[in-house]
Each structure stands twice: as C-alpha cells, then as structure tokens.
Scaffold this motif. Structure first.
Motif, mmCIF file in Angstrom:
data_model
loop_
_atom_site.group_PDB
_atom_site.id
_atom_site.type_symbol
_atom_site.label_atom_id
_atom_site.label_comp_id
_atom_site.label_asym_id
_atom_site.label_seq_id
_atom_site.Cartn_x
_atom_site.Cartn_y
_atom_site.Cartn_z
ATOM 1 N N VAL A 299 22.053 -55.910 -68.582
ATOM 2 C CA VAL A 299 21.705 -57.119 -67.829
ATOM 3 C C VAL A 299 22.026 -58.312 -68.727
ATOM 4 N N GLN A 300 22.947 -59.153 -68.290
ATOM 5 C CA GLN A 300 23.386 -60.284 -69.115
ATOM 6 C C GLN A 300 23.136 -61.601 -68.396
ATOM 7 N N PHE A 301 22.183 -62.389 -68.921
ATOM 8 C CA PHE A 301 22.007 -63.770 -68.476
ATOM 9 C C PHE A 301 22.993 -64.646 -69.250
ATOM 10 N N ALA A 302 23.676 -65.537 -68.529
ATOM 11 C CA ALA A 302 24.592 -66.475 -69.174
ATOM 12 C C ALA A 302 24.415 -67.830 -68.504
ATOM 13 N N GLU A 320 33.739 -63.312 -67.009
ATOM 14 C CA GLU A 320 33.763 -62.792 -65.638
ATOM 15 C C GLU A 320 34.820 -61.703 -65.487
ATOM 16 N N HIS A 321 35.963 -61.853 -66.168
ATOM 17 C CA HIS A 321 37.013 -60.827 -66.123
ATOM 18 C C HIS A 321 36.512 -59.519 -66.744
ATOM 19 N N VAL A 341 24.095 -62.341 -64.613
ATOM 20 C CA VAL A 341 23.255 -63.383 -64.005
ATOM 21 C C VAL A 341 23.720 -64.731 -64.555
ATOM 22 N N ALA A 342 24.395 -65.521 -63.707
ATOM 23 C CA ALA A 342 25.021 -66.766 -64.160
ATOM 24 C C ALA A 342 24.114 -67.971 -63.957
ATOM 25 N N HIS A 343 22.845 -67.809 -64.260
ATOM 26 C CA HIS A 343 21.901 -68.932 -64.190
ATOM 27 C C HIS A 343 20.735 -68.648 -65.124
ATOM 28 N N GLY A 344 19.910 -69.653 -65.317
ATOM 29 C CA GLY A 344 18.767 -69.489 -66.201
ATOM 30 C C GLY A 344 17.603 -68.816 -65.496
#
Length: 458
Positions: A299-302, A320-321, A341-344
């Motif tokens: 699980v990666q938050f960025a 993303e690639h 997960v592209a948000h805080g």
C-alpha cells in the motif's frame, strides 16, 4: 519568555463555509503541526506566508480560544514562483539532498528570495527580550536580518533538511550568503550530528570565521551549532492507536486487503523519497518469491506536491508506470500487488494503516529526518520498521532494520529479511522503538531547543 515563530507555511489554513464565514483549519501534519502546540502553550506570535485569503493580515488563533497571533506576509504570484518554487525548491532543496543534476540556478530567483526574506524579517516585531525561532531553508537569510535589527534578541534557527558536505553544497553559488544568513542566529539546529558538522565546515570557509568548542565565532559572536532531532506527538499517536474508532477502521482495512501481509509506504511525491526504487524492489521480490504472490500487498500513499516543477511531473509518470507494470505482471482477479493512493490521509487514517502493517517502508534516498518512521514506532506493536540509512532518523532509531534504498536487489533482500523476522524479535524491537520516541517526542524537541537557546543567551 515571549516566543515568535517564523516559517514559510502558517499553522492554520483559512477556509470559507458555504455561507462565506471564514474558518481556520488546524494543521494536519508536518512542521507546523509539530510547532503549533508549543506556540499555543507559550503564547506569542507566528509570522508566515498568507498563501490563501491574503487580505487577512493578522488573526488571533485558535478561533475558539485565542492563544497567539498569526501575522501573515502576502506574496505576489511571481514572488511565490521565484522565491518558493524557483530558489527554495528548484535550487536549495536538490543541492541539500545531493542531487545537483536536478538543480536550477537563476539570479532572478535569488534576488526575489532575498527580497522575500527581508519582508519576513520586517514583519517580525522585535523587543528587548524577544525570542525568535526561524524555521527552515526558505528563510535562511532571516536570522542575520533580525540580528542587524536587534543585537539583543534571542534568535534560533532550524534547518529541517539535510546539509550536505561542503564540496556538494558549493554547487549553490550563493552558499556563502546563505551561511552568513543562518549565522545571525545564536543557536543553529540540525537533525543529526553529521549535518551540524558539515554546516560548521561551510561556515569555516567564510573569511574571519573560527571554530569554537560548540560551533563557530562569527562577527564577534559565538554561534552554537547543535543536533536537535525533531519528533512527533507520541501521546497523541499512542492514544489514537488505542482508540476503538481507529481499531475498527484497522479491522475494516484488514478485511479489504483479504488478509494478506501488508507493506506500507507513506510519502510525499518527491524524488528524494525513493518511491520508484521501492516499487522496483517489490517487483524483484515478487519475481524471486512465487510463494509471496497473492500473500503480500504494498500500500503506497503518495501525496501530490510541487506539481509545477517538471521533475515532479516526470516522477509521478514514472511511479504510475511502475504501479501499472507490477499490477499487470503479477495481479489476478482477486489480488492487486500494489494499492496506490494518490492523496493524503488524516493522522487517524494513517494510524489505522500502521496497525495492520507488517513492514513499514521508510526508504528515502536522502531525508533530513522522516517523521513517518517515528509515527509508526508509536502506533505499531507487531510490525517491522525498514529504514534507509540515508534518513536522519536512522541515527536515532537503532532498532529499525537498516536498508540501502538505491539498489533494488539489496532492498528486496531487506524486504525478505523483514518479512521473515520472528514475532518475538519484531515485538521486542518495536517496544524499544516506541519507548525511545515516547521519551523523545516533539514537545521534548521544542523544549530542549528553546531551553538551550535561553541558556546560551542568558
């Protein structure tokens, strides 16, 4: 002691309700969240950029029970572009992280940086017993500007990012002036002894500067240079980890992950954080270990940031690639190897994630401290903290498993070792880490720095 904090970002964010009423939202994380409780407890003033609602020049906060005054510095779009995006984040940031290939140098940016620093200094009210604490690389010239305005004020400065060896910092053409600006302080703080040592080396390159036992002598004054590693609000995080609401969220999370073991990354989308290298290492792990496919989820938050810079747009595309490639290679109808997960997230959401995490991946290529490592240490009782040796936190958190973030193969080895760590050892390591952070929390950090500043200026 009356305290004034000066920082680029303010402690509260203005937002308008649907009826137009202006509300001030407290900080969700980062430096301002760490400092806000200290200023609220002591009272005083805070000087910061008016990044929204610029017509509001001053406000007493919190709204419910005012404890300090926020003085706001308005900046034009061009000033923000040159001072903040250009000089601070296009030049000082990459140089300080050893990434000279990403540096953009502009004399116009430097001129505006100087002008904006002067504006912050002018906005600061000084009196005879004033204590001023200036924060970070965006405002490096402010301490000496304050010193010239008042020789008797107590001035502290904290540099929150790495300070590289002199041979690397010299890529910045204005290094001497930045160093002189910082030396206007009575006490200069860094997160590690290494950064403090390298700053002293840069200061000694200036004409007339000599070494002292605790720092340097500059323009007839002794300037102390010390390591004061920042921390988190341990009590708040531990209380959240024990709350039924957060535990229920954690149970729900575990269910959505299908019972797989969890690897977690929580980062800003920044080229210093090592997100692509982490993804590549996870891909290597899945190539090696067929038995882990379907059994482990990353699980990666960025959190998006600095999207105006081309380097950050290119980084996002690369990440993303890689996520798409890994999920395409190994994913099934029932399992996605990477959940991106592209948000805080709020602190309570993050703590819920920490509770279900088996291995916390804090693998920056270079980081001044990294507070995520300390948050995890407070919240988790059963996980493993995998910590880059290039993070400032590695100097303190000796019970983390160390890793080398630049090599996917080496990082994959460390991931395997972390997943295989016996339960008894995991719990023993986390107990020691949690106790260290509990006794070295953000309140101890702030009080320790301010006490030293009062001691050396008494």
């Amino acid at each position: 002691m009356s305290l004034t904090v000066i920082s680029n970002r303010g402690p509260y964010t203005p937002e308008r309700d649907s009826d137009g009423t202006l509300r001030w939202k407290p900080p969700a994380g980062g430096l301002t969240a760490a400092l806000t409780p200290i200023v609220e407890r002591q009272g005083g003033r805070w000087v910061a950029w008016a990044d929204a609602e610029p017509d509001v020049k001053s406000v007493d906060l919190p709204q419910e029970e005012a404890r300090f005054t926020l003085d706001r510095v308005s900046l034009s779009d061009e000033e923000v572009e040159r001072y903040y995006t250009g000089l601070s984040n296009g030049a000082i940031w990459p140089v300080s992280h050893g990434l000279s290939n990403l540096v953009t140098l502009s004399e116009a940016d430097w001129r505006v940086y100087r002008q904006v620093n002067a504006r912050f200094a002018e906005a600061t009210s000084l009196h005879e017993d004033a204590t001023v604490w200036v924060q970070d690389y965006q405002l490096a010239l402010v301490p000496n500007l304050l010193r010239r305005a008042s020789s008797r004020a107590r001035v502290g400065f904290f540099w929150h990012i790495p300070w590289m060896p002199y041979s690397m910092m010299r890529v910045l053409p204005w290094l001497d002036e930045v160093t002189r600006g910082i030396l206007g302080a009575d006490l200069v703080g860094f997160h590690t002894e290494e950064y403090a040592h390298d700053f002293v080396r840069a200061a000694l390159a200036l004409p007339g500067v000599t070494r002292t036992e605790g720092g340097v002598r500059f323009e007839g004054r002794d300037v102390r240079v010390e390591a004061h590693p920042i921390s988190v609000d341990a009590r708040e995080i531990m209380a959240l980890a024990e709350s039924e609401e957060v535990r229920e969220t954690a149970r729900t999370l575990q269910g959505t992950l299908g019972g797989s073991r969890v690897l977690l990354g929580v980062d800003r989308m920044d080229y210093t954080k090592g997100i692509p290298e982490r993804l590549e290492a996870f891909e290597v792990l899945l190539e090696r270990r067929e038995d882990l496919r379907g059994e482990v989820t990353l699980v990666q938050f960025a959190v998006p940031g600095r999207e105006g810079l081309e380097e950050y747009r290119a980084l996002r595309e690369r990440v993303e690639h890689l996520v798409g490639r890994i999920n395409g290679r190994f994913g099934t109808s029932l399992w996605s190897p990477v959940r991106f997960v592209a948000h805080g997230a709020s602190l309570s959401e993050l703590v819920a994630h920490y509770l279900v995490t088996d291995v916390m991946l804090v693998t920056p290529l270079r980081d001044g401290m990294n507070l995520v490592a300390k948050e995890f240490a407070c919240a988790s009782k059963r996980g493993v903290l995998l910590l880059s040796t290039f993070a400032g936190a590695s100097e303190e958190l000796q019970d983390a498993l160390p890793c080398h973030p630049y090599s996917p193969d080496h990082l994959a080895d460390a991931l395997e070792a972390a997943l295989a760590l016996p339960e008894e050892e995991r719990e023993a390591r986390m107990t020691r880490l949690r106790e260290h952070v509990r006794t070295h929390d953000v309140h101890a950090w702030a009080q320790g720095f301010l006490s030293r500043l009062a001691e050396i200026t008494s």
